[in-house]
Design a protein around this motif. Sequence first.
Motif, PDB file in Angstrom:
ATOM      1  N   VAL A  96      49.776  22.138  56.483  1.00  0.00           N
ATOM      2  CA  VAL A  96      49.164  22.594  55.239  1.00  0.00           C
ATOM      3  C   VAL A  96      49.991  22.040  54.076  1.00  0.00           C
ATOM      4  O   VAL A  96      51.222  22.146  54.087  1.00  0.00           O
ATOM      5  N   ASP A  98      52.209  21.773  50.966  1.00  0.00           N
ATOM      6  CA  ASP A  98      53.091  22.800  50.421  1.00  0.00           C
ATOM      7  C   ASP A  98      53.179  22.783  48.902  1.00  0.00           C
ATOM      8  O   ASP A  98      53.921  23.560  48.302  1.00  0.00           O
ATOM      9  N   GLU A  99      52.421  21.892  48.269  1.00  0.00           N
ATOM     10  CA  GLU A  99      52.427  21.842  46.813  1.00  0.00           C
ATOM     11  C   GLU A  99      51.446  22.870  46.249  1.00  0.00           C
ATOM     12  O   GLU A  99      50.329  23.006  46.747  1.00  0.00           O
ATOM     13  N   VAL A 100      51.861  23.587  45.215  1.00  0.00           N
ATOM     14  CA  VAL A 100      50.982  24.555  44.554  1.00  0.00           C
ATOM     15  C   VAL A 100      50.839  24.152  43.092  1.00  0.00           C
ATOM     16  O   VAL A 100      51.736  23.509  42.525  1.00  0.00           O
ATOM     17  N   SER A 111      54.390  28.497  47.918  1.00  0.00           N
ATOM     18  CA  SER A 111      53.719  27.792  49.007  1.00  0.00           C
ATOM     19  C   SER A 111      52.232  28.104  49.017  1.00  0.00           C
ATOM     20  O   SER A 111      51.783  29.113  48.460  1.00  0.00           O
ATOM     21  N   THR A 112      51.464  27.234  49.670  1.00  0.00           N
ATOM     22  CA  THR A 112      50.016  27.424  49.798  1.00  0.00           C
ATOM     23  C   THR A 112      49.708  28.677  50.607  1.00  0.00           C
ATOM     24  O   THR A 112      48.791  29.430  50.279  1.00  0.00           O
ATOM     25  N   LEU A 115      50.112  31.672  48.547  1.00  0.00           N
ATOM     26  CA  LEU A 115      49.006  31.771  47.594  1.00  0.00           C
ATOM     27  C   LEU A 115      47.762  32.345  48.259  1.00  0.00           C
ATOM     28  O   LEU A 115      46.998  33.090  47.647  1.00  0.00           O
ATOM     29  N   ASN A 116      47.561  32.014  49.537  1.00  0.00           N
ATOM     30  CA  ASN A 116      46.391  32.478  50.281  1.00  0.00           C
ATOM     31  C   ASN A 116      46.848  33.022  51.636  1.00  0.00           C
ATOM     32  O   ASN A 116      46.850  32.300  52.640  1.00  0.00           O
ATOM     33  N   GLU A 147      53.807  24.300  56.864  1.00  0.00           N
ATOM     34  CA  GLU A 147      53.623  23.708  55.540  1.00  0.00           C
ATOM     35  C   GLU A 147      54.491  22.477  55.360  1.00  0.00           C
ATOM     36  O   GLU A 147      55.633  22.436  55.843  1.00  0.00           O
TER      37      GLU A 147
END
Length: 199
Positions: A96, A98-100, A111-112, A115-116, A147
């Motif tokens: 996944v 790892d940039e937000v 982390s993504t 966030l979700n 991630e």
Amino acid sequence: AEEHTAQLIVMATQGKGRLAHLLLGSTTERVLRYARCPVLVVEAGERDFVDPETLVVSMRRVVVADDFSEPASRALAWAVDFLGPYAPEVHLVHAVPDEVPAIYAMAGVRSTLQLNPELQGRIEGALQQRATKALPPEWSFHPIVREGPPHKVLRDYALEIEADLVVVGAESHLDLSERVAGGTTERIARHAPCPVLVA
């Protein structure tokens, strides 16, 4: 390979200067880019699935990269045939990003998956469904979500479990930046700590 309708190409990687590697790419990576059949890449000195004393092949743990694309599905199906005699423990790994977005980063989200929170469970469920359809019922299976960039995620996870093989789907096309720096598949092959099967 095309002339003789080969079903597999086996190659060893070779070291070369960093600048030449960036500008031209290694011979192995060029073959990965253009081969019409699967390619098995083995790097001397790294972890291997052949016992140096007995020359017996052992496939205990195999990491399969899965981004839910058609090439990934094709690679998994090919791997099942290739690995049939060994019935290995299969680790289906999804990386996944790892940039937000900056606005979330400023709010402390790092982390993504943070966030979700439900995303990891959904991806693991999707990996489970794919494995159920593709793998023989007697094979053990682990859905893994990590991630980071795919080539780093695959390298680190393969090291962590002492994998005997990494399996990844061949890319169907490369844009200009990828032709210079290498696509995801080539980067996975370049950094993996064990042999890599590109199918």
